[in-house]
Design an enzyme around this catalytic site. Structure first.
Site, PDB file in Angstrom:
ATOM      1  N   ARG A 225      42.672  41.285  38.346  1.00  0.00           N
ATOM      2  CA  ARG A 225      42.217  42.242  39.351  1.00  0.00           C
ATOM      3  C   ARG A 225      43.387  42.534  40.311  1.00  0.00           C
ATOM      4  O   ARG A 225      44.213  41.647  40.571  1.00  0.00           O
ATOM      5  CB  ARG A 225      41.057  41.675  40.160  1.00  0.00           C
ATOM      6  CG  ARG A 225      39.738  41.685  39.417  1.00  0.00           C
ATOM      7  CD  ARG A 225      39.180  43.095  39.213  1.00  0.00           C
ATOM      8  NE  ARG A 225      37.905  43.080  38.517  1.00  0.00           N
ATOM      9  CZ  ARG A 225      37.743  43.288  37.210  1.00  0.00           C
ATOM     10  NH1 ARG A 225      38.781  43.536  36.438  1.00  0.00           N
ATOM     11  NH2 ARG A 225      36.554  43.271  36.673  1.00  0.00           N
ATOM     12  N   HIS A 273      43.851  50.634  34.234  1.00  0.00           N
ATOM     13  CA  HIS A 273      42.733  49.700  33.978  1.00  0.00           C
ATOM     14  C   HIS A 273      42.147  49.922  32.566  1.00  0.00           C
ATOM     15  O   HIS A 273      40.949  50.169  32.407  1.00  0.00           O
ATOM     16  CB  HIS A 273      41.637  49.883  35.059  1.00  0.00           C
ATOM     17  CG  HIS A 273      40.737  48.676  35.194  1.00  0.00           C
ATOM     18  ND1 HIS A 273      40.296  48.191  36.400  1.00  0.00           N
ATOM     19  CD2 HIS A 273      40.182  47.869  34.256  1.00  0.00           C
ATOM     20  CE1 HIS A 273      39.513  47.141  36.195  1.00  0.00           C
ATOM     21  NE2 HIS A 273      39.438  46.920  34.905  1.00  0.00           N
TER      22      HIS A 273
HETATM   23  P1  NDP Z   1      36.249  33.754  32.169  1.00  0.00           P
HETATM   24  O1  NDP Z   1      35.209  33.605  33.212  1.00  0.00           O
HETATM   25  O2  NDP Z   1      35.899  33.517  30.759  1.00  0.00           O
HETATM   26  O3  NDP Z   1      37.471  32.780  32.505  1.00  0.00           O
HETATM   27  C1  NDP Z   1      37.968  32.633  33.791  1.00  0.00           C
HETATM   28  C2  NDP Z   1      39.112  31.628  33.776  1.00  0.00           C
HETATM   29  O4  NDP Z   1      39.676  31.580  35.093  1.00  0.00           O
HETATM   30  C3  NDP Z   1      38.647  30.214  33.444  1.00  0.00           C
HETATM   31  O5  NDP Z   1      39.604  29.579  32.643  1.00  0.00           O
HETATM   32  C4  NDP Z   1      38.572  29.531  34.815  1.00  0.00           C
HETATM   33  O6  NDP Z   1      38.810  28.147  34.800  1.00  0.00           O
HETATM   34  C5  NDP Z   1      39.723  30.224  35.517  1.00  0.00           C
HETATM   35  N1  NDP Z   1      39.556  30.137  36.971  1.00  0.00           N
HETATM   36  C6  NDP Z   1      38.554  30.615  37.725  1.00  0.00           C
HETATM   37  N2  NDP Z   1      38.738  30.299  39.013  1.00  0.00           N
HETATM   38  C7  NDP Z   1      39.880  29.578  39.072  1.00  0.00           C
HETATM   39  C8  NDP Z   1      40.581  28.943  40.122  1.00  0.00           C
HETATM   40  N3  NDP Z   1      40.156  28.960  41.379  1.00  0.00           N
HETATM   41  N4  NDP Z   1      41.719  28.286  39.805  1.00  0.00           N
HETATM   42  C9  NDP Z   1      42.159  28.241  38.525  1.00  0.00           C
HETATM   43  N5  NDP Z   1      41.535  28.827  37.480  1.00  0.00           N
HETATM   44  C10 NDP Z   1      40.403  29.485  37.761  1.00  0.00           C
HETATM   45  O7  NDP Z   1      36.874  35.205  32.385  1.00  0.00           O
HETATM   46  P2  NDP Z   1      37.429  36.225  31.283  1.00  0.00           P
HETATM   47  O8  NDP Z   1      38.517  35.568  30.534  1.00  0.00           O
HETATM   48  O9  NDP Z   1      36.313  36.816  30.534  1.00  0.00           O
HETATM   49  O10 NDP Z   1      37.995  37.388  32.218  1.00  0.00           O
HETATM   50  C11 NDP Z   1      38.917  37.124  33.245  1.00  0.00           C
HETATM   51  C12 NDP Z   1      39.030  38.328  34.139  1.00  0.00           C
HETATM   52  O11 NDP Z   1      39.725  39.380  33.481  1.00  0.00           O
HETATM   53  C13 NDP Z   1      37.712  38.991  34.555  1.00  0.00           C
HETATM   54  O12 NDP Z   1      37.070  38.279  35.575  1.00  0.00           O
HETATM   55  C14 NDP Z   1      38.186  40.345  35.001  1.00  0.00           C
HETATM   56  O13 NDP Z   1      38.547  40.297  36.364  1.00  0.00           O
HETATM   57  C15 NDP Z   1      39.434  40.585  34.153  1.00  0.00           C
HETATM   58  N6  NDP Z   1      39.231  41.641  33.177  1.00  0.00           N
HETATM   59  C16 NDP Z   1      40.057  42.722  33.207  1.00  0.00           C
HETATM   60  C17 NDP Z   1      39.920  43.730  32.299  1.00  0.00           C
HETATM   61  C18 NDP Z   1      40.850  44.886  32.300  1.00  0.00           C
HETATM   62  O14 NDP Z   1      40.620  45.847  31.569  1.00  0.00           O
HETATM   63  N7  NDP Z   1      41.915  44.840  33.071  1.00  0.00           N
HETATM   64  C19 NDP Z   1      38.878  43.695  31.276  1.00  0.00           C
HETATM   65  C20 NDP Z   1      38.073  42.513  31.316  1.00  0.00           C
HETATM   66  C21 NDP Z   1      38.246  41.532  32.235  1.00  0.00           C
HETATM   67  P3  NDP Z   1      37.813  27.135  34.022  1.00  0.00           P
HETATM   68  O15 NDP Z   1      38.124  27.348  32.549  1.00  0.00           O
HETATM   69  O16 NDP Z   1      38.212  25.815  34.499  1.00  0.00           O
HETATM   70  O17 NDP Z   1      36.428  27.553  34.354  1.00  0.00           O
HETATM   71  C1  OXD Z   2      35.961  44.131  33.159  1.00  0.00           C
HETATM   72  C2  OXD Z   2      36.961  45.148  33.359  1.00  0.00           C
HETATM   73  O1  OXD Z   2      35.782  43.254  34.016  1.00  0.00           O
HETATM   74  O2  OXD Z   2      36.992  46.143  32.590  1.00  0.00           O
HETATM   75  O3  OXD Z   2      35.280  44.177  32.118  1.00  0.00           O
HETATM   76  O4  OXD Z   2      37.790  45.016  34.250  1.00  0.00           O
END
Ligand code: NDP
Ligand code: OXD
Length: 310
Positions: A225, A273
């Site tokens: 983000r 995005h």
């Molecule tokens: P997940 O919820 O599957 O994974 C999140 C990861 O972040 C986990 O490994 C988690 O750790 C880690 N995490 C969360 N909080 C912390 C913290 N405080 N410190 C360290 N690590 C942390 O998310 P996704 O992989 O599905 O997606 C990630 C992000 O990608 C989404 O939230 C979204 O913002 C972004 N996104 C962007 C898109 C785009 O087109 N640009 C499309 C889709 C998503 P743990 O494993 O320990 O829980």
């Molecule tokens: C998502 C994104 O969170 O597109 O799926 O950013």
């Protein structure tokens, strides 16, 4: 069964058609701010407007048409925790994210960005190769998408690192976790890939102090983000050369305003995005399947943990 559908882009017809195919028993009601709504069983949205919170509080579950939940969780205090918020589980996003990040890493590793600039200037000049063993890639966030990206990068033999909230162990990946593990993780990551969810703990994580811990000449790829990155700090570090280049898919304000200084910086690559787009058919199919599970009283995957905000 009634489903309340909200689309910020107003493109509701194809979604209605896909729901008719995958969940023919459901009537889809399109959210309109100025119209009274019949009671709905489920809602499908991503970043709902504030005016939609009242009907959202009355459904059995809210299904997000994206992976990130920050667009709805900014209203966390106004949404009862008894209503589960269910995000997409991959639905075709993982492979897109793997393509995007792999492309950016290889572009920097093989110096394609520099060759592009040389070609524009009519220069034929082979550049020294980066050493693979010095080109460590560190992924912040090892969830659904971070894991898929790491899996794709393994093919190329880069030293891989990962940082998450909880402790992990992965074959061929050096794992770090928590606030205590962040410094060591950053200091050894020549390329930092941000795939974190946006939460109070991760906002602004790529600020000047943390980006300065990356090695001199590091690369940043932000697909999480925009609010993960302190944008003025990144610009300063790119101009100083501490960050050699950045690829950014997400921004604090989207669309990125025309006057934003990032547009003028050739070492910053901007995409709108698109790194992992929501695929409508796959998403509707998945949401319809989860609604059926809920109707049978079965648990569903990908429910947001309200305590952690992802
Ligand atoms: P997940 O919820 O599957 O994974 C999140 C990861 O972040 C986990 O490994 C988690 O750790 C880690 N995490 C969360 N909080 C912390 C913290 N405080 N410190 C360290 N690590 C942390 O998310 P996704 O992989 O599905 O997606 C990630 C992000 O990608 C989404 O939230 C979204 O913002 C972004 N996104 C962007 C898109 C785009 O087109 N640009 C499309 C889709 C998503 P743990 O494993 O320990 O829980
Ligand atoms: C998502 C994104 O969170 O597109 O799926 O950013």
């Amino acid at each position: 069964m009634r489903i309340l559908l909200h689309r910020a882009d107003g493109q509701t017809e194809p979604w209605i058609k896909d729901f008719a195919r995958h969940l023919p028993e459901a009537e889809v009601v399109v959210w309109r701010a100025d119209e009274a709504l019949p009671p709905c069983d489920y809602a499908v949205t991503w970043a709902p407007p504030e005016a939609m919170l009242q009907p959202l509080a009355a459904v059995k579950a809210v299904f997000l048409t994206g992976a990130g939940a920050d667009g709805i969780l900014k209203f966390d205090a106004q949404l009862p925790h008894s209503v589960p918020i269910v995000r997409l589980g991959d639905a075709g996003m993982g492979v897109q994210m793997a393509e995007y990040v792999t492309h950016a890493v290889l572009r920097y590793y093989r110096r394609f960005d520099e060759y592009e600039a040389q070609a524009r200037a009519g220069q034929w000049a082979p550049l020294p190769q980066h050493n693979r063993e010095d080109f460590s890639v560190g992924v912040l966030g090892t969830g659904m998408l971070g894991m898929r990206v790491l899996q794709a990068l393994k093919e190329f033999g880069f030293p891989l690192r990962a940082w998450s909230r909880s402790a992990k162990s992965m074959d061929g990946v050096q794992c770090f976790h928590g606030a205590d593990g962040l410094d060591t993780f950053l200091r050894g990551s020549r390329v930092a890939v941000c795939l974190l969810p946006l939460t109070p703990d991760t906002a602004n994580i790529l600020n000047r102090t943390n980006m300065c811990k990356l090695p001199q000449g590091a690369y940043l790829i932000n697909v999480g983000r925009g609010a993960h990155v302190a944008e003025p700090d990144l610009l300063t570090l790119v101009k100083s050369g501490h960050i050699a280049a950045a690829t950014l898919d997400v921004f604090r304000n989207e669309p990125l305003p025309v006057q934003h200084p990032f547009w003028q910086e050739p070492r910053i690559t901007i995409t709108p995005h698109i790194s992992a787009l929501t695929l409508r058919r796959e998403s509707v199919q998945q949401i319809a399947g989860k609604i059926r599970q809920m109707e049978r009283g079965e648990p569903v995957a990908d429910v947001i943990d309200r305590q952690y905000g992802y």
